[in-house]
Motif scaffolding. Sequence first.
Motif, PDB file in Angstrom:
ATOM      1  N   ALA A   1       6.135   8.951  -6.487  1.00  0.00           N
ATOM      2  CA  ALA A   1       5.665   7.777  -7.230  1.00  0.00           C
ATOM      3  C   ALA A   1       5.512   8.096  -8.712  1.00  0.00           C
ATOM      4  O   ALA A   1       5.968   7.339  -9.578  1.00  0.00           O
ATOM      5  N   LEU A   2       4.879   9.225  -9.005  1.00  0.00           N
ATOM      6  CA  LEU A   2       4.688   9.620 -10.406  1.00  0.00           C
ATOM      7  C   LEU A   2       6.028   9.791 -11.131  1.00  0.00           C
ATOM      8  O   LEU A   2       6.231   9.247 -12.225  1.00  0.00           O
ATOM      9  N   THR A  56      11.877  10.979  -5.122  1.00  0.00           N
ATOM     10  CA  THR A  56      12.029  10.554  -6.520  1.00  0.00           C
ATOM     11  C   THR A  56      13.366   9.871  -6.728  1.00  0.00           C
ATOM     12  O   THR A  56      13.455   8.823  -7.388  1.00  0.00           O
ATOM     13  N   ALA A  57      14.415  10.461  -6.158  1.00  0.00           N
ATOM     14  CA  ALA A  57      15.761   9.885  -6.294  1.00  0.00           C
ATOM     15  C   ALA A  57      15.834   8.510  -5.634  1.00  0.00           C
ATOM     16  O   ALA A  57      16.406   7.563  -6.191  1.00  0.00           O
ATOM     17  N   ILE A  58      15.235   8.389  -4.440  1.00  0.00           N
ATOM     18  CA  ILE A  58      15.250   7.103  -3.731  1.00  0.00           C
ATOM     19  C   ILE A  58      14.476   6.054  -4.524  1.00  0.00           C
ATOM     20  O   ILE A  58      14.933   4.916  -4.689  1.00  0.00           O
ATOM     21  N   GLY A  59      13.298   6.434  -5.020  1.00  0.00           N
ATOM     22  CA  GLY A  59      12.494   5.492  -5.798  1.00  0.00           C
ATOM     23  C   GLY A  59      13.200   5.045  -7.069  1.00  0.00           C
ATOM     24  O   GLY A  59      13.252   3.844  -7.377  1.00  0.00           O
ATOM     25  N   VAL A  87      14.721   1.210  -8.001  1.00  0.00           N
ATOM     26  CA  VAL A  87      14.299   0.454  -9.182  1.00  0.00           C
ATOM     27  C   VAL A  87      15.482   0.118 -10.092  1.00  0.00           C
ATOM     28  O   VAL A  87      15.511  -0.954 -10.718  1.00  0.00           O
ATOM     29  N   ALA A  88      16.460   1.025 -10.149  1.00  0.00           N
ATOM     30  CA  ALA A  88      17.545   0.932 -11.138  1.00  0.00           C
ATOM     31  C   ALA A  88      18.236  -0.437 -11.223  1.00  0.00           C
ATOM     32  O   ALA A  88      18.423  -0.963 -12.326  1.00  0.00           O
ATOM     33  N   PRO A  89      18.624  -1.069 -10.091  1.00  0.00           N
ATOM     34  CA  PRO A  89      19.327  -2.360 -10.210  1.00  0.00           C
ATOM     35  C   PRO A  89      18.459  -3.479 -10.802  1.00  0.00           C
ATOM     36  O   PRO A  89      18.987  -4.501 -11.253  1.00  0.00           O
ATOM     37  N   PHE A  90      17.136  -3.295 -10.779  1.00  0.00           N
ATOM     38  CA  PHE A  90      16.217  -4.334 -11.251  1.00  0.00           C
ATOM     39  C   PHE A  90      15.445  -3.905 -12.495  1.00  0.00           C
ATOM     40  O   PHE A  90      14.422  -4.491 -12.835  1.00  0.00           O
ATOM     41  N   ILE A  91      15.949  -2.873 -13.169  1.00  0.00           N
ATOM     42  CA  ILE A  91      15.220  -2.265 -14.272  1.00  0.00           C
ATOM     43  C   ILE A  91      14.957  -3.242 -15.408  1.00  0.00           C
ATOM     44  O   ILE A  91      13.956  -3.145 -16.122  1.00  0.00           O
ATOM     45  N   ASN A  92      15.851  -4.223 -15.579  1.00  0.00           N
ATOM     46  CA  ASN A  92      15.687  -5.191 -16.675  1.00  0.00           C
ATOM     47  C   ASN A  92      14.657  -6.279 -16.348  1.00  0.00           C
ATOM     48  O   ASN A  92      14.327  -7.091 -17.211  1.00  0.00           O
ATOM     49  N   VAL A 123       6.190  -2.254  -7.448  1.00  0.00           N
ATOM     50  CA  VAL A 123       6.301  -2.445  -5.992  1.00  0.00           C
ATOM     51  C   VAL A 123       6.742  -1.139  -5.324  1.00  0.00           C
ATOM     52  O   VAL A 123       6.200  -0.738  -4.275  1.00  0.00           O
ATOM     53  N   VAL A 124       7.716  -0.471  -5.923  1.00  0.00           N
ATOM     54  CA  VAL A 124       8.236   0.777  -5.345  1.00  0.00           C
ATOM     55  C   VAL A 124       7.162   1.859  -5.341  1.00  0.00           C
ATOM     56  O   VAL A 124       6.932   2.528  -4.328  1.00  0.00           O
ATOM     57  N   VAL A 125       6.466   2.055  -6.466  1.00  0.00           N
ATOM     58  CA  VAL A 125       5.493   3.148  -6.545  1.00  0.00           C
ATOM     59  C   VAL A 125       4.218   2.843  -5.754  1.00  0.00           C
ATOM     60  O   VAL A 125       3.578   3.762  -5.241  1.00  0.00           O
ATOM     61  N   VAL A 126       3.852   1.571  -5.646  1.00  0.00           N
ATOM     62  CA  VAL A 126       2.721   1.210  -4.784  1.00  0.00           C
ATOM     63  C   VAL A 126       3.049   1.547  -3.335  1.00  0.00           C
ATOM     64  O   VAL A 126       2.223   2.125  -2.607  1.00  0.00           O
ATOM     65  N   SER A 127       4.255   1.220  -2.905  1.00  0.00           N
ATOM     66  CA  SER A 127       4.673   1.523  -1.530  1.00  0.00           C
ATOM     67  C   SER A 127       4.611   3.024  -1.270  1.00  0.00           C
ATOM     68  O   SER A 127       4.091   3.478  -0.238  1.00  0.00           O
ATOM     69  N   SER A 128       5.128   3.800  -2.217  1.00  0.00           N
ATOM     70  CA  SER A 128       5.159   5.249  -2.056  1.00  0.00           C
ATOM     71  C   SER A 128       3.749   5.843  -2.023  1.00  0.00           C
ATOM     72  O   SER A 128       3.420   6.661  -1.157  1.00  0.00           O
ATOM     73  N   SER A 129       2.908   5.418  -2.959  1.00  0.00           N
ATOM     74  CA  SER A 129       1.557   6.000  -3.045  1.00  0.00           C
ATOM     75  C   SER A 129       0.682   5.594  -1.868  1.00  0.00           C
ATOM     76  O   SER A 129      -0.139   6.382  -1.387  1.00  0.00           O
ATOM     77  N   ILE A 130       0.838   4.372  -1.375  1.00  0.00           N
ATOM     78  CA  ILE A 130       0.052   3.938  -0.214  1.00  0.00           C
ATOM     79  C   ILE A 130       0.502   4.661   1.053  1.00  0.00           C
ATOM     80  O   ILE A 130      -0.318   5.010   1.912  1.00  0.00           O
ATOM     81  N   LEU A 131       1.793   4.923   1.166  1.00  0.00           N
ATOM     82  CA  LEU A 131       2.281   5.706   2.302  1.00  0.00           C
ATOM     83  C   LEU A 131       1.664   7.103   2.289  1.00  0.00           C
ATOM     84  O   LEU A 131       1.333   7.660   3.335  1.00  0.00           O
TER      85      LEU A 131
END
Length: 398
Positions: A225-226, A352-355, A359-364, A372-380
């Motif tokens: 996540a970080l 890190t690569a998956i996260g 995100v990359a396709p929606f970076i803009n 959303v991605v990092v919340v999912s990772s940190s809560i897991l």
Amino acid sequence: MNSEHTSDKHTFLILLIALGTLAGMGATDLILPAIPSLPDVLDGTPSQAQGVLATYVLGAGIGLIIFGELGARFKIIHLLILALVFFSILSLAATFVTSLTQLSAIRFLQGIFASAAAVYAPVMIKSVFANERAVIVIGRISSLEAMAPAIAPIFGAILLNSFGWRSSFYVIAVIGLLLSVTWMLQGALKEKFGIIKPAQEGYASLIKKPDFMRYLLSHAFTLGALLTVVLSAPKIITGSLNGELYDFIVMQILGISLFVIAANMTPVFNRWWGDENSIVIGSVLTAVGCLALLFVAYLQLRSIVLLWLCFMIINLGVGIRGPVGFYKTLVAAGENDSRGSALLILFIMLFTAIGTATVAPFINAGLMPLSVVVVSSSILSVFILLFPVSRPVKENLD
């Protein structure tokens, strides 16, 4: 006197281990400023120049598995010395290339040999320093590693402007050779790390260990996540937040500062809360920082300052849980610690690569996809910690 002598030897050992891991990181961070200009001096395209970074990471990922396995079969000091020698030779070979394709091939091999230091550093720390002291050392080395991505590119830019793109590779080659020679001359250390501790279990057996996987997955999800925030932030800041790269640098300085402070206070936190609770509290704090980022995104608050604050909370949590979380993962691996170290680092890279790729396709689109991605990772990470270990783990630090 003997106590002071022992302390000096330990300090020297910590320095050697830290320089080994930093050399591997420097092989990316030092050359980073040169990447945009490489197509102008070597045969290739801008996308191939980015491939110079990607092939190194790919090689490092493969190298983690290779050296994790070799570390259970051969003397790790011999493997480390050989890896540093080949790492240096490949750095020197990179200065003779004429195309980006050739450079990428060399970087792939270099990444493989660079991974040896990353795998064996925590194993060496665990074998020399007992319990709480090992956690302290991991915290100090982690602090240096955290500062490297912010400092090394500055030196890389100075080398690039003063001596050209090859200079960074020369510096890396010299550092690697000096480290290999220094390790060769350390008779006592060679004896200490020249013991083969064969582990009958392989990677498959490690993955079947509930305690090991509990610590590994939680640690990897938190670090993932970080690092996903770090890798995605420059584009978001300069894009949807209308900021500049300077704002990203400030964010890094603030976050790294809190991480370093927290990582070096790990013994204090462990005495306050216990090692297991420190891991949980750090993970929860990181998740709170990620949730705060989601809240900022939901309210469409395009504030770089709020991003800084969220990032600081995330780093504080990682600093609290980082050193003790890494150490407990190695302890859970038992005698199979070289494979355990390799798997842990590999999973951090993978998450890190998956996260980042998610995100990359929606970076803009701004902060929302990232949050959303990092919340999912940190809560897991926190959720995994809810499953109790099969034995009282606090005994390992007492």
